[in-house]
Design a protein around this motif. Structure first.
Motif, PDB file in Angstrom:
ATOM      1  N   ARG A 263      21.524 -14.958  22.642  1.00 44.76           N
ATOM      2  CA  ARG A 263      22.978 -14.859  22.503  1.00 44.76           C
ATOM      3  C   ARG A 263      23.365 -13.465  22.026  1.00 44.76           C
ATOM      4  O   ARG A 263      22.602 -12.789  21.353  1.00 44.76           O
ATOM      5  N   SER A 264      24.586 -13.074  22.355  1.00 42.62           N
ATOM      6  CA  SER A 264      25.076 -11.741  22.008  1.00 42.62           C
ATOM      7  C   SER A 264      25.182 -11.577  20.499  1.00 42.62           C
ATOM      8  O   SER A 264      25.852 -12.368  19.823  1.00 42.62           O
ATOM      9  N   TYR A 265      24.512 -10.561  19.992  1.00 43.75           N
ATOM     10  CA  TYR A 265      24.565 -10.249  18.566  1.00 43.75           C
ATOM     11  C   TYR A 265      26.002  -9.913  18.147  1.00 43.75           C
ATOM     12  O   TYR A 265      26.484 -10.353  17.108  1.00 43.75           O
ATOM     13  N   ARG A 266      26.680  -9.156  18.974  1.00 40.43           N
ATOM     14  CA  ARG A 266      28.065  -8.778  18.683  1.00 40.43           C
ATOM     15  C   ARG A 266      28.969 -10.006  18.590  1.00 40.43           C
ATOM     16  O   ARG A 266      29.801 -10.121  17.671  1.00 40.43           O
ATOM     17  N   LEU A 267      28.803 -10.941  19.517  1.00 40.77           N
ATOM     18  CA  LEU A 267      29.631 -12.145  19.514  1.00 40.77           C
ATOM     19  C   LEU A 267      29.375 -13.001  18.283  1.00 40.77           C
ATOM     20  O   LEU A 267      30.319 -13.466  17.624  1.00 40.77           O
ATOM     21  N   LEU A 268      28.105 -13.202  17.940  1.00 41.88           N
ATOM     22  CA  LEU A 268      27.777 -14.028  16.778  1.00 41.88           C
ATOM     23  C   LEU A 268      28.339 -13.445  15.492  1.00 41.88           C
ATOM     24  O   LEU A 268      28.946 -14.152  14.687  1.00 41.88           O
TER      25      LEU A 268
END
Length: 385
Positions: A263-268
């Motif tokens: 999963r996207s680190y930025r999104l999390l």
């Protein structure tokens, strides 16, 4: 010499380490208030004590790096932190308390960064295994928070010195159960400059976002128990509120490994930091509503547990093995030390013995919003410098 297999020993070490914090963090403000300190004095003492965590992690990381023996660094830290804690048993006013707790805090910083590095070493960088073992720390925290609420109602704020000392001694004993770990071979196999990594713009944005978020946590860590008392909640109810947040944290830590995979680190991070904005706004505005207060506590799952797991994974992947101890120390020093100290100092000024509680939490929400914006500016994947 007394070592057992790594995983159960790690579980015990995390349980006892965060068990100490389960007494110290929620009830320290009440303890200082019981000793007659004003909110400004409490904020100042918390700020100075927390500031010792800026330098401490880097000093201990360097010792661990040079010696290649992080386990001995943890044991020495736990022993001397226990000595510093003894000052809490005497009531001689502000300055002796400050000196004793500053000593405790400095040596306390020797433990967690080395424990995190050792855990990832024992677990071969298995993030899922780490997240599940780390839940033991949350269990220790919740058990002592709940017990602390009961002890506060029964014995008042002076329950804190002896209770915390007992768990400090249990922590020290648990560190002698950990098997030996040496990073000496890794230290000599790589010749890389730590300063090279500090110049990376993504690391700087990540650290600034985490700093702002930690600053936003300061009024919660320093004054929530006082806030809850002023709103008319009992000590047991306060313990239940905090216990609810840690129960959510435990569930989040347990599933964090699966959640972060692919999963996207930025999104999390953006979601976790954004959830924190809502959390502080609810505390500022609706804390007298027990259901909304409980809901805000459940948000701890994202605002701390998932965010912390992302941060630990970032450090482990961003820095090479030789520099991970210093990377963890940099994170602990700047974020928990610097962010905690700045936040505690200004929270103490803004709190005004409870009159500025809503304003303080609203400002915390604004800091979390700035952290969210920075988090969303990060790349989707973690870079390697």
């Amino acid at each position: 010499m007394f070592g057992i297999s790594a995983r159960p020993a790690l579980v015990l070490a995390y349980f006892t380490y965060f068990g100490v914090l389960g007494i110290f963090v929620p009830y320290f403000g009440l303890f200082l208030d019981g000793r007659g300190l004003s909110s400004a004095d409490i904020g100042l003492l918390l700020a100075i004590v927390t500031a010792s965590r800026i330098v401490g992690p880097s000093v201990w990381a360097l010792v661990a790096e040079r010696s290649g023996k992080p386990l001995w660094v943890m044991r020495i830290g736990a022993l001397l932190a226990s000595v510093g804690w003894l000052s809490s048993f005497a009531d001689y006013g502000f300055w002796p308390l400050l000196a004793g707790f500053a000593l405790f805090s400095f040596f306390w910083t020797a433990i967690l960064p080395q424990l995190e590095v050792s855990a990832f070493t024992f677990l071969n960088d298995d993030t899922q295994a780490y997240s599940r073992i780390r839940t033991a720390g949350s269990v220790g925290y919740i058990v002592l928070v709940m017990l602390g609420g009961w002890l506060f109602e029964r014995y008042g704020s002076e329950f804190l010195p002896l209770s915390a000392l007992l768990f400090l001694l249990l922590l020290l004993a648990s560190l002698f159960l950990l098997p030996q770990v040496s990073v000496a071979a890794e230290l000599t196999s790589e010749t890389v400059s730590f300063s090279k990594f500090l110049q990376n713009s993504v690391l700087l944005r990540f650290m600034l976002a985490a700093l702002l978020l930690q600053m936003s946590f300061a009024p919660f860590y320093g004054f929530f128990t006082l806030y809850s008392r002023d709103l008319g909640y009992s000590g047991t109810e306060t313990g239940l509120f905090i216990g609810l947040s840690i129960a959510a944290e435990i569930a989040a830590f347990y599933f964090a490994g699966n959640l972060m995979r692919n999963r996207s680190y930025r999104l999390l991070l953006g979601i976790c930091y954004g959830v924190t904005v809502l959390r502080w706004y609810l505390l500022a505005t609706f804390a007298d509503n027990v259901w909304l207060l409980c809901f805000s506590m459940l948000l701890h799952a994202g605002s701390f547990a998932i965010a912390h797991s992302c941060a630990m994974q970032f450090i482990q992947q961003f820095f090479p093995k030789k520099l991970r101890s210093r990377g963890q120390a940099l994170y602990a020093g700047i974020i928990f030390g610097g962010g905690g100290a700045i936040g505690a100092y200004f929270s103490g000024i803004l709190w005004q013995n409870g009159n500025g509680a809503s304003l303080t939490f609203n400002i915390a929400a604004l800091l979390a919003l700035l952290a969210t914006i920075l988090a969303l500016s990060l790349p989707k994947q973690k870079p390697v410098a």
